[in-house]
Design an enzyme around this catalytic site. Structure first.
Site, PDB file in Angstrom:
ATOM      1  N   TYR A  49     -15.949  30.046  -9.252  1.00  0.00           N
ATOM      2  CA  TYR A  49     -17.410  30.023  -9.302  1.00  0.00           C
ATOM      3  C   TYR A  49     -18.011  31.427  -9.424  1.00  0.00           C
ATOM      4  O   TYR A  49     -19.174  31.627  -9.067  1.00  0.00           O
ATOM      5  CB  TYR A  49     -17.951  29.322  -8.052  1.00  0.00           C
ATOM      6  CG  TYR A  49     -17.910  27.797  -8.148  1.00  0.00           C
ATOM      7  CD1 TYR A  49     -18.430  27.125  -9.252  1.00  0.00           C
ATOM      8  CD2 TYR A  49     -17.368  27.038  -7.117  1.00  0.00           C
ATOM      9  CE1 TYR A  49     -18.407  25.738  -9.335  1.00  0.00           C
ATOM     10  CE2 TYR A  49     -17.347  25.642  -7.192  1.00  0.00           C
ATOM     11  CZ  TYR A  49     -17.876  24.998  -8.310  1.00  0.00           C
ATOM     12  OH  TYR A  49     -17.864  23.623  -8.392  1.00  0.00           O
ATOM     13  N   ASN A 112     -22.190  16.908  -5.939  1.00  0.00           N
ATOM     14  CA  ASN A 112     -22.388  16.165  -7.189  1.00  0.00           C
ATOM     15  C   ASN A 112     -21.089  15.631  -7.791  1.00  0.00           C
ATOM     16  O   ASN A 112     -20.956  15.471  -8.989  1.00  0.00           O
ATOM     17  CB  ASN A 112     -23.200  17.003  -8.192  1.00  0.00           C
ATOM     18  CG  ASN A 112     -22.506  18.276  -8.582  1.00  0.00           C
ATOM     19  OD1 ASN A 112     -21.446  18.605  -8.044  1.00  0.00           O
ATOM     20  ND2 ASN A 112     -23.069  19.007  -9.522  1.00  0.00           N
ATOM     21  N   HIS A 115     -16.811  18.381 -11.219  1.00  0.00           N
ATOM     22  CA  HIS A 115     -17.056  19.620 -11.970  1.00  0.00           C
ATOM     23  C   HIS A 115     -16.376  19.478 -13.323  1.00  0.00           C
ATOM     24  O   HIS A 115     -15.299  18.881 -13.417  1.00  0.00           O
ATOM     25  CB  HIS A 115     -16.467  20.841 -11.233  1.00  0.00           C
ATOM     26  CG  HIS A 115     -16.436  22.064 -12.093  1.00  0.00           C
ATOM     27  ND1 HIS A 115     -17.521  22.908 -12.205  1.00  0.00           N
ATOM     28  CD2 HIS A 115     -15.489  22.556 -12.926  1.00  0.00           C
ATOM     29  CE1 HIS A 115     -17.217  23.873 -13.070  1.00  0.00           C
ATOM     30  NE2 HIS A 115     -15.989  23.677 -13.510  1.00  0.00           N
TER      31      HIS A 115
HETATM   32  P1  CMP Z   1     -20.777  22.586 -10.785  1.00  0.00           P
HETATM   33  O1  CMP Z   1     -20.854  21.938 -12.107  1.00  0.00           O
HETATM   34  O2  CMP Z   1     -19.503  22.488 -10.027  1.00  0.00           O
HETATM   35  O3  CMP Z   1     -21.133  24.136 -10.976  1.00  0.00           O
HETATM   36  C1  CMP Z   1     -21.819  24.889 -10.033  1.00  0.00           C
HETATM   37  C2  CMP Z   1     -22.258  24.083  -8.874  1.00  0.00           C
HETATM   38  O4  CMP Z   1     -23.237  24.669  -8.064  1.00  0.00           O
HETATM   39  C3  CMP Z   1     -22.906  22.806  -9.352  1.00  0.00           C
HETATM   40  O5  CMP Z   1     -21.941  21.965  -9.877  1.00  0.00           O
HETATM   41  C4  CMP Z   1     -23.620  22.314  -8.112  1.00  0.00           C
HETATM   42  O6  CMP Z   1     -22.796  21.473  -7.322  1.00  0.00           O
HETATM   43  C5  CMP Z   1     -23.846  23.618  -7.352  1.00  0.00           C
HETATM   44  N1  CMP Z   1     -25.283  23.898  -7.227  1.00  0.00           N
HETATM   45  C6  CMP Z   1     -26.160  24.092  -8.212  1.00  0.00           C
HETATM   46  N2  CMP Z   1     -27.382  24.327  -7.688  1.00  0.00           N
HETATM   47  C7  CMP Z   1     -27.261  24.258  -6.337  1.00  0.00           C
HETATM   48  C8  CMP Z   1     -28.155  24.398  -5.245  1.00  0.00           C
HETATM   49  N3  CMP Z   1     -29.454  24.664  -5.461  1.00  0.00           N
HETATM   50  N4  CMP Z   1     -27.661  24.266  -4.007  1.00  0.00           N
HETATM   51  C9  CMP Z   1     -26.352  24.008  -3.789  1.00  0.00           C
HETATM   52  N5  CMP Z   1     -25.453  23.875  -4.799  1.00  0.00           N
HETATM   53  C10 CMP Z   1     -25.898  23.986  -6.053  1.00  0.00           C
END
Ligand code: CMP
Length: 143
Positions: A49, A112, A115
């Site tokens: 990340y 969510n 990924h």
């Molecule tokens: P992902 O596709 O794994 O890539 C980056 C991740 O950051 C994204 O999914 C979300 O799960 C996470 N993310 C994005 N915005 C926020 C936020 N405002 N607070 C917490 N997590 C976040």
């Protein structure tokens, strides 16, 4: 043929969604060429990340992705990077359409479910972070 990196996050694993998610990509017509259930070390999470390092939620993101086992996968197929992103739905489940993984199973952005790599460059980078070349299989194309 394109490859992409997909990962069922700790929330998806704990909610027993691995089978459901794998099934969707199998039925779509993609091939699973690598998979492992694993706990992500903190250093790997920070590297994976890395592009979000300056975001206020970076610490929370790393804590969450290291909070339990994930199911890391490499999938192969025509346009698999873009199609998998469509099948996952918008990053924030509140914007994700019904029928997508996040639209059907997610509620909040920090949890969510899944990924997926967002470009050929990130696919190559993320596959390399999580898998050794010898952990990926090749299918007999005549099958
Ligand atoms: P992902 O596709 O794994 O890539 C980056 C991740 O950051 C994204 O999914 C979300 O799960 C996470 N993310 C994005 N915005 C926020 C936020 N405002 N607070 C917490 N997590 C976040």
């Amino acid at each position: 043929m394109q490859k992409t990196f997909l990962m069922v996050k700790p929330d998806g694993v704990q909610r027993n969604l691995i089978g459901e998610i794998v099934s969707r990509f199998e039925k779509k017509g993609f091939q699973l060429v690598g998979a492992k259930l694993m706990s992500i070390p903190k250093e790997l999470a920070e590297e994976h990340y890395g592009e979000h390092k300056e975001r206020p939620f970076f610490g929370e993101l790393v804590d969450f992705i290291t909070s339990g086992p994930v199911f890391a996968m490499v999938w192969e197929g025509e346009n698999v990077i873009a199609i998998a992103r469509q099948m996952m739905g918008s990053t924030n489940p509140k914007d994700a359409a019904p029928g997508t993984v996040r639209g059907d199973f997610g509620v909040i952005v920090g949890k969510n479910i899944i990924h997926g790599s967002d470009s050929p460059e990130s696919a190559e980078r993320e596959i390399g972070l999580f898998f050794k070349q010898e952990e990926l299989v090749e299918y007999n194309k005549l099958m």
